[in-house]
Design an enzyme around this catalytic site. Sequence first.
Site, PDB file in Angstrom:
ATOM      1  N   ASN A  82      40.858  42.479  39.036  1.00 40.91           N
ATOM      2  CA  ASN A  82      39.601  43.066  39.242  1.00 40.91           C
ATOM      3  C   ASN A  82      38.451  42.249  38.532  1.00 40.91           C
ATOM      4  OD1 ASN A  82      39.781  43.243  36.420  1.00 40.91           O
ATOM      5  ND2 ASN A  82      39.437  45.410  36.315  1.00 40.91           N
ATOM      6  N   LYS A  83      38.736  41.116  38.189  1.00 41.96           N
ATOM      7  CA  LYS A  83      37.634  40.123  37.529  1.00 41.96           C
ATOM      8  C   LYS A  83      36.690  39.625  38.580  1.00 41.96           C
ATOM      9  CE  LYS A  83      38.760  41.545  33.372  1.00 41.96           C
ATOM     10  NZ  LYS A  83      39.512  42.294  33.470  1.00 41.96           N
TER      11      LYS A  83
END
Length: 376
Positions: A192-193
């Site tokens: 999710n970064k």
Amino acid sequence: MLTKTKIYLSSPHMGGSEQKFVNEAFDTNWIAPLGPNVDGFEKDIQHYLGNNVQVAVLSSGTASIHLALQILGVSAGDEVLCQSFTFSASANPIIYQGATPVFIDSESETWNMSPELLEIAIKDRIEKYKKPKAIIAVHLYGMPYKANEINAIAKKYEIPVIEDSAEALGSTYNNLPCGTLSDMGILSFNGNKIITTSGGGALVTHNLEFKNKAVFLATQARDNQPHYEHSSIGFNYRMSNVLAGIGRGQMEVLDERVRARRKNHDFYKTNLSTYNSISFLEEPQGFYSNRWLSCIKTSSFELREQIRLHLLEEDIESRPLWKPMHMQPIFKDCLHFTDGTAEALFNKGLCLPSGSNLNQDDLDRILDIILKTPNL
């Protein structure tokens, strides 16, 4: 009946060249843990960050924090001062080491560790127990913490700082890249970064000895012998050559991803800041956030929940701001120095969909649903 596409909070976004580096790993049979992509990925990060850093790519950001604590000699009986308003991965490695976290509240200007409360906590622990062994400060949601103030306090009391930059790759503080501002910095490449290797992280340091120690510990602490010899406890924390190949491709589009996330934030701010019930975290002078997640603070818990649930009904993911660590069941007995700032942010704050792959139709759809919220 047409089914609307689910909109995620922050999904992976490939740039196209990742496959080339992964194919090279397969074609050359570098599938084993180490290989050219690992060295190349480390060099790519070092070149991007500059500021004379050394980088060790590892299996996760959590592993990076764990090794940083190991390198600093944190052990049972020690205390580590940790930002309370963060994800549990900032604090969990303290427990891995048998040490005790002491949680510090945020200040309202950046939502990050309060320098004032940090110094109060240090004085208290020196007086009542002993000097804390380390400080873990976090650049939350990509917004840099007040590094000059935190570093000055740390230097005054000779306590090393671990700079949790898991959410802040691409952010800068006074034109210096986040991750390079302290004794050791931490990056995350979780799915999710802002860029991802599927799973992974990195330890960033100005000290070559620290990097070499991290690599040694991350590869099961094998001594330099022709046979397997171990005089230290090690870990299986090194990043694989295949995942590092994904990272090399992602580094090529990192600046584009930052621009896209900041554009998302600007869209929300332009269209929602006219409502008195919604506010945004501003960038203080000298602070540049990658806006990893676009966050709003609402006027009440009830409004926050109305917006979140309305989005959920339309298959759009949003999420409350981090629940502070001192409020978590697992850490409920830990000492904390707080003034209610993080608790209020948790109760009223919401992360909106922020992926760099959102298109204008997605953003318009999200905005339309928010604007239909009663009593906005």
